[in-house]
Design an enzyme around this catalytic site. Structure first.
Site, PDB file in Angstrom:
ATOM      1  CG  ASP A   1       3.594  14.631  -5.702  1.00 51.95           C
ATOM      2  OD1 ASP A   1       3.168  15.376  -4.808  1.00 51.95           O
ATOM      3  OD2 ASP A   1       3.705  13.401  -5.592  1.00 51.95           O
TER       4      ASP A   1
ATOM      5  CG  ASP B   1       3.823  15.706  -0.156  1.00 54.58           C
ATOM      6  OD1 ASP B   1       3.687  14.492  -0.348  1.00 54.58           O
ATOM      7  OD2 ASP B   1       4.609  16.184   0.691  1.00 54.58           O
TER       8      ASP B   1
ATOM      9  CD  GLU C   1       0.397  12.251   1.332  1.00 51.29           C
ATOM     10  OE1 GLU C   1       0.859  11.143   1.601  1.00 51.29           O
ATOM     11  OE2 GLU C   1       1.098  13.281   1.312  1.00 51.29           O
TER      12      GLU C   1
ATOM     13  CG  HIS D   1       5.422   7.384  -3.232  1.00 50.93           C
ATOM     14  ND1 HIS D   1       4.139   7.874  -3.428  1.00 50.93           N
ATOM     15  CD2 HIS D   1       6.042   8.302  -2.460  1.00 50.93           C
ATOM     16  CE1 HIS D   1       4.018   9.023  -2.808  1.00 50.93           C
ATOM     17  NE2 HIS D   1       5.152   9.311  -2.219  1.00 50.93           N
ATOM     18  CG  ASP D   2       4.558   7.631   0.930  1.00 44.41           C
ATOM     19  OD1 ASP D   2       5.773   7.715   0.650  1.00 44.41           O
ATOM     20  OD2 ASP D   2       3.774   8.589   0.862  1.00 44.41           O
TER      21      ASP D   2
END
Ligand code: GLC
Length: 539
Positions: free
Chosen positions: A95, A195, A244, A318-319
């Protein structure tokens, strides 16, 4: 086929498996579970950041991009994981948090000392302490600028105050980032997740009279150019990459992912995960608007297909709160809804992502006290909501439904103490239901949610129509049923998903009455679709 028939499994290392009893998951914990992952049949493991970090934003505040935070293990552990995964045909994806660094990063520390070279790595603006350069808001609440008295300047942070935005206009910054990619590629990493990468090119620094500033930096003026350069020069073209994308558009995602553009393999977009935000506000509760959800899926899936783009398909990360608690039922129809949600996306056109525990039907933990939360965003919004005169009970209810911690509770491995995650004290609480919902209970059960996921992953490998077929959405006006058709000239699939917790009619297009049932989440067949029932028919 490079990534079209692949499945990615997302690991949040801090909550996956602890190997040394300190209450934190770690790299050796992942190694100890590698056969669990191989057994599911997944092709890639995306690890969220394990780099040295003050952990203000659980590792998305990176202080050193080329090392392992000792709390997660050592570089040797990581190299062993890469090799052990590779031996099982699994590639690692790391990531890359390249929109910002932690303020603890040495670049920012040098900038703070007034080193001109490193000040130009970030976005500093002159100003007086009472007048930030623009009125933009941080995505975690509060202003997006922080004043540094010693420098007499403000710096931009679209996220936490400890996450300073990098200045991509500076070619030296772009070179640094390419070098980090080369470093990990040489270690045998097979892909990258980038990200919030559509925020890297900032446009004009002016006040936003209508919103929080995002229209000035989202899919900004040079973003496509910067991505092309990053991918090309670092030599990672051909590796699997996912960007993302915050508040993006179909047109931009086509450009990010159409192979002719040489940017990314695929994108995450989030519009379908805002259908329960009242007036677009995450902290304002509303039941999911199913009709809107269907429209978003149809327009993105068909739009991306028309433009030759490629989607990452997912409900969980995870968000996000756990999908089964959010769009399904985490009580009466727990299993049915978890399986229906899986079918809904795994047959779509795109590469599916499974977030750790999703394959077990893990739920939100339903925390009841603010002390149970760890996430910086949740803690900020707790204060903001209380200041907006929401009662304690209302505030806790909102946070319980919307917190990113909903998905960050430890992986539920078995019914033993702490769900088999740690022998110590877990860094965040475990959902109470771990004795019933855990991997051990589902491993060898042919009828478990995990076995169902395993079947979905295997079908993608076996039936090219799932990865390469065309897609057409059906019954757009039906507000209960998600229905689409996949076809490739040889095989045709019809996917029907009842998104409601009640029985609904089961419409069948002409010619489908006698089709074979490929898959479903109820053991028998009925003339209606029962609560959260899904059926996949094949011709
Ligand atoms: C992404 C990450 C999220 C993080 C943010 C800032 O949205 O998924 O966890 O807080 O970027 O890096």
């Amino acid at each position: 086929m490079r990534f079209e028939n692949k499945v990615v499994y997302q690991i949040y290392p801090k909550s996956f498996q602890d190997s040394n009893g300190d209450g934190w998951g770690d790299i050796n914990g992942i190694r100890s579970r590698i056969d669990y992952l191989a057994g599911l049949g997944v092709d890639y493991l995306w690890l969220t950041p394990f780099f040295p970090s003050p952990q203000r934003d659980n590792g998305y505040d990176v202080a050193d991009y080329r090392a392992v935070d000792p709390r997660f293990g050592t570089m040797a552990d990581l190299e062993a994981l890469i090799a052990e995964a590779e031996a099982r045909g699994i590639g690692l994806m790391f990531d890359m948090v390249f929109n910002h660094t932690s303020t603890a990063h040495e670049w920012f520390q040098k900038a703070l000392q007034g080193d001109a070279k490193y000040m130009d790595y970030y976005i500093f603006r002159d100003g007086t302490p009472d007048a930030p350069p623009t009125n933009w808001q941080s995505k975690f609440g509060g202003p997006a600028w922080e004043y540094v008295p010693a420098l007499g300047k403000w710096y931009l942070h679209l996220f936490d105050v400890t996450q300073a935005d990098l200045n991509w206009e500076n070619p030296a910054v772009r070179e640094e980032l390419k070098d980090i990619l080369r470093f990990w590629k040489a270690k045998g990493v097979k892909g990258f997740r980038f990200d919030v990468v559509n925020l890297i090119s900032k446009g004009e620094f002016v006040d936003d009279k209508e919103g929080d500033g995002r229209r000035f930096y989202t899919d900004g003026p040079h973003v496509h150019e910067y991505l092309k350069e990053l991918v090309h020069d670092s030599g990672i073209e051909g590796m699997v990459t996912v960007g993302e994308m915050s508040s993006t558009t179909i047109a931009n995602c086509i450009r990010y992912t159409n192979p002719h553009e040489h940017e990314l393999s695929m994108t995450f977009s989030f519009h379908h995960l805002k259908v329960d935000y009242k007036d677009g506000d995450k902290w304002s509760l509303m039941a999911p608007d199913i009709h809107a959800l269907k429209e978003i899926f149809a327009s993105w899936q068909e739009g991306m297909a028309r433009g030759g783009g490629w989607n990452a398909v997912f409900w969980c990360n995870h968000d996000q709160p756990r999908a089964v608690s959010r769009f399904g039922s985490d009580t009466t129809y727990w299993k049915e809804s978890a399986e229906m949600l899986a079918v809904a996306i795994h047959f779509m056109r795109g590469t599916p992502y499974i977030y750790q525990g999703e394959e077990l039907g893990m739920t939100n933990p339903h925390f009841t006290k603010i002390e149970q939360y760890r996430d910086v965003e949740s803690l900020n919004y707790y204060k903001i909501l209380r200041e907006q005169d929401k009662t304690e009970a209302e505030t806790l209810d909102i946070i319980a439904q919307r917190s990113r911690d909903d998905s960050r509770t430890p992986m539920q491995w078995d019914a033993s103490e702490n769900a088999g995650f740690t022998t110590g004290t877990p860094w965040i609480g475990i959902a109470d239901n771990y004795k019933a919902i855990n991997a051990a209970a589902q491993m060898d059960a042919p009828d478990s949610i995990r076995s169902f996921y395993k079947t979905l992953v295997a079908l993608r490998k076996k039936m090219p129509v799932i990865s390469a077929g065309k897609i057409e959405f059906l019954y757009p006006d039906n507000a209960d049923l998600l229905a689409y058709r996949r076809y490739d000239g040889e095989t045709e699939l019809l996917v029907l998903c009842n998104l409601r917790e009640r029985e609904i009619a089961k419409p069948l297009p002409v010619g489908w009455t006698d089709a074979e049932k490929l898959l479903g989440n109820y053991p028998d067949t009925a003339d209606t679709l029962r609560p959260y029932e899904c059926v996949v028919l094949k011709k």
